[in-house]
Write a protein that holds these residues in place. Structure first.
Motif, short mmCIF file in Angstrom:
data_model
loop_
_atom_site.label_atom_id
_atom_site.label_comp_id
_atom_site.label_asym_id
_atom_site.label_seq_id
_atom_site.Cartn_x
_atom_site.Cartn_y
_atom_site.Cartn_z
N MET A 1 34.11 45.94 75.21
CA MET A 1 33.46 46.36 73.97
C MET A 1 31.97 46.05 74.07
O MET A 1 31.59 44.88 74.22
N ARG A 2 31.17 47.07 74.00
CA ARG A 2 29.72 46.88 74.06
C ARG A 2 29.14 46.78 72.65
O ARG A 2 29.52 47.55 71.76
N ARG A 3 28.24 45.84 72.44
CA ARG A 3 27.61 45.66 71.13
C ARG A 3 26.09 45.61 71.30
O ARG A 3 25.59 44.97 72.21
N GLU A 4 25.39 46.29 70.39
CA GLU A 4 23.93 46.29 70.41
C GLU A 4 23.42 46.14 68.98
O GLU A 4 24.09 46.53 68.01
N LEU A 5 22.21 45.57 68.85
CA LEU A 5 21.57 45.39 67.55
C LEU A 5 20.39 46.35 67.43
O LEU A 5 19.64 46.55 68.39
N VAL A 43 21.50 47.09 62.00
CA VAL A 43 22.70 47.75 62.50
C VAL A 43 23.33 46.93 63.63
O VAL A 43 22.67 46.60 64.61
N HIS A 44 24.59 46.61 63.47
CA HIS A 44 25.40 45.95 64.48
C HIS A 44 26.33 47.02 65.05
O HIS A 44 27.36 47.35 64.46
N GLY A 45 25.93 47.60 66.18
CA GLY A 45 26.66 48.74 66.72
C GLY A 45 27.71 48.35 67.73
O GLY A 45 27.48 47.48 68.58
N PHE A 46 28.87 49.00 67.65
CA PHE A 46 29.97 48.78 68.59
C PHE A 46 30.29 50.08 69.32
O PHE A 46 30.56 51.10 68.68
N GLN A 47 30.26 50.01 70.63
CA GLN A 47 30.65 51.13 71.49
C GLN A 47 31.99 50.78 72.11
O GLN A 47 32.10 49.85 72.89
N ILE A 48 33.02 51.53 71.76
CA ILE A 48 34.38 51.11 72.10
C ILE A 48 34.76 51.54 73.52
O ILE A 48 34.27 52.55 74.02
N PRO A 49 35.65 50.78 74.17
CA PRO A 49 36.15 51.21 75.49
C PRO A 49 37.02 52.46 75.34
O PRO A 49 37.72 52.63 74.35
N THR A 50 36.97 53.33 76.34
CA THR A 50 37.73 54.58 76.28
C THR A 50 39.13 54.46 76.87
O THR A 50 39.97 55.33 76.65
N THR A 53 44.85 49.23 76.48
CA THR A 53 46.30 49.07 76.55
C THR A 53 46.85 48.31 75.35
O THR A 53 48.05 48.18 75.21
N ASP A 54 45.94 47.80 74.48
CA ASP A 54 46.39 47.08 73.30
C ASP A 54 45.38 47.28 72.17
O ASP A 54 44.23 46.88 72.27
N PHE A 55 45.80 47.92 71.09
CA PHE A 55 44.94 48.26 69.96
C PHE A 55 44.24 47.03 69.40
O PHE A 55 43.02 47.03 69.19
N GLU A 56 45.00 45.98 69.15
CA GLU A 56 44.44 44.80 68.51
C GLU A 56 43.54 44.01 69.46
O GLU A 56 42.40 43.66 69.11
N ASP A 57 44.01 43.74 70.65
CA ASP A 57 43.25 42.90 71.58
C ASP A 57 41.94 43.54 72.03
O ASP A 57 40.92 42.86 72.15
N GLU A 58 41.97 44.85 72.29
CA GLU A 58 40.82 45.48 72.91
C GLU A 58 39.94 46.27 71.96
O GLU A 58 38.76 46.51 72.26
N TRP A 59 40.47 46.68 70.82
CA TRP A 59 39.67 47.42 69.85
C TRP A 59 39.38 46.61 68.59
O TRP A 59 38.24 46.44 68.21
N LEU A 60 40.43 46.13 67.95
CA LEU A 60 40.25 45.51 66.63
C LEU A 60 39.67 44.10 66.71
O LEU A 60 38.70 43.78 66.00
N ASP A 61 40.26 43.24 67.51
CA ASP A 61 39.88 41.82 67.50
C ASP A 61 38.41 41.58 67.81
O ASP A 61 37.78 40.73 67.15
N PRO A 62 37.80 42.26 68.78
CA PRO A 62 36.37 42.00 69.04
C PRO A 62 35.49 42.28 67.83
O PRO A 62 34.50 41.56 67.60
N PRO A 154 47.02 57.86 78.96
CA PRO A 154 48.19 57.83 78.06
C PRO A 154 48.21 56.59 77.17
O PRO A 154 48.61 56.67 76.01
N THR A 155 47.79 55.44 77.70
CA THR A 155 47.82 54.22 76.87
C THR A 155 46.81 54.30 75.74
O THR A 155 47.03 53.72 74.67
N PHE A 156 45.70 55.01 75.96
CA PHE A 156 44.72 55.21 74.87
C PHE A 156 45.36 55.96 73.71
O PHE A 156 45.24 55.57 72.54
N LEU A 157 46.06 57.05 74.02
CA LEU A 157 46.73 57.81 72.97
C LEU A 157 47.85 57.01 72.33
O LEU A 157 48.05 57.05 71.10
N ARG A 158 48.58 56.25 73.13
CA ARG A 158 49.67 55.42 72.60
C ARG A 158 49.15 54.41 71.59
O ARG A 158 49.72 54.24 70.50
#
Length: 233
Positions: A1-5, A43-50, A53-62, A154-158
């Motif tokens: 997860m990339r973050r920029e200000l 602005v606290h910007g988040f660029q998400i990984p494409t 394999t886990d919605f919470e660990d890799e997208w939500l939690d950061p 496929p894991t992204f869509l899952r």
């Protein structure tokens, strides 16, 4: 997860979660960031990984762990960012604006082949993404299309489906901007989840900030961030 200000250090905090494949350097994203920082936001910007394999660990939690440090903040999201942003609740944003949130699969993805592929534990892009300039908006550049992944894992869509099936109740102070002709996400899912007074429709592609009508709606987006859904009246 990339973050920029971006923007003034003393401005009100605004968390921005971009959509799948979006990058801070894209001209259309830069246009949006310029509108937000010109309005005075930090602005606290988040660029998400494409590939995840886990919605919470890799997208939500950061994102959730980052905003937990705020006393107050506003939230602006796009597409997959709008799916992630709906789960932020500690603390909840003061005001929340979603641009074309990915709350349901487009008909093009709702087919037996994709359903079967999502059962594969394959974290490698193999499925055509179907993203082109026409689907995103007229201001989209060739460079942006070249940099956007042309295949999805496929894991992204899952994991996206996992989040869509667990969406929390709709927050009445949420403003949603979407196009009924969206070629990327399900407009039906947006309409089913969002009460009519909370949504504004526009024309010109999946990305409002890349569409022909972006100048017509940016002031309303900023007003909704400032004062909530009442700005849509």
């Amino acid at each position: 997860m990339r973050r920029e200000l971006f923007g003034p250090e003393d401005g009100p905090d605004l968390v921005v979660i971009l959509g799948w494949g979006n990058e801070f350097e894209f001209e259309t994203v830069q246009w949006l960031l310029d509108q937000l920082t010109d309005a005075g936001y930090r602005v606290h910007g988040f660029q998400i990984p494409t590939v995840v394999t886990d919605f919470e660990d890799e997208w939500l939690d950061p994102v959730a762990e980052y905003v937990a440090e705020f006393e107050t903040y506003r939230l602006l999201t796009h597409s997959t960012g709008g799916l992630i942003g709906e789960f932020l609740d500690d603390p909840e944003p003061v005001h929340k604006v979603h641009l074309s949130p990915w709350w349901g699969f487009h008909d093009d993805l709702d087919n037996p082949i994709v359903t079967l592929a999502m059962k594969l534990p394959l974290a490698r892009p193999i499925l055509p993404a179907g993203i082109d300039k026409e689907s995103l908006g007229t201001h989209t550049t060739d460079r942006q299309i070249e940099a956007t992944p042309d295949k999805a894992a496929p894991t992204f869509l899952r994991e996206a489906r996992w989040g869509q099936e667990r969406l929390p109740p709709f927050d009445d102070d949420t403003a949603v901007f979407y196009t009924p002709e969206d070629p990327v996400v399900s407009a039906d899912a947006i309409e089913a989840r969002t009460p009519e007074p909370n949504r504004i429709s526009y024309e010109g592609g999946h990305e409002l900030f890349g569409s022909t009508s972006r100048e017509d709606h940016i002031d309303t987006v900023l007003a909704a961030l400032d004062s909530g859904v009442d700005a849509l009246e």
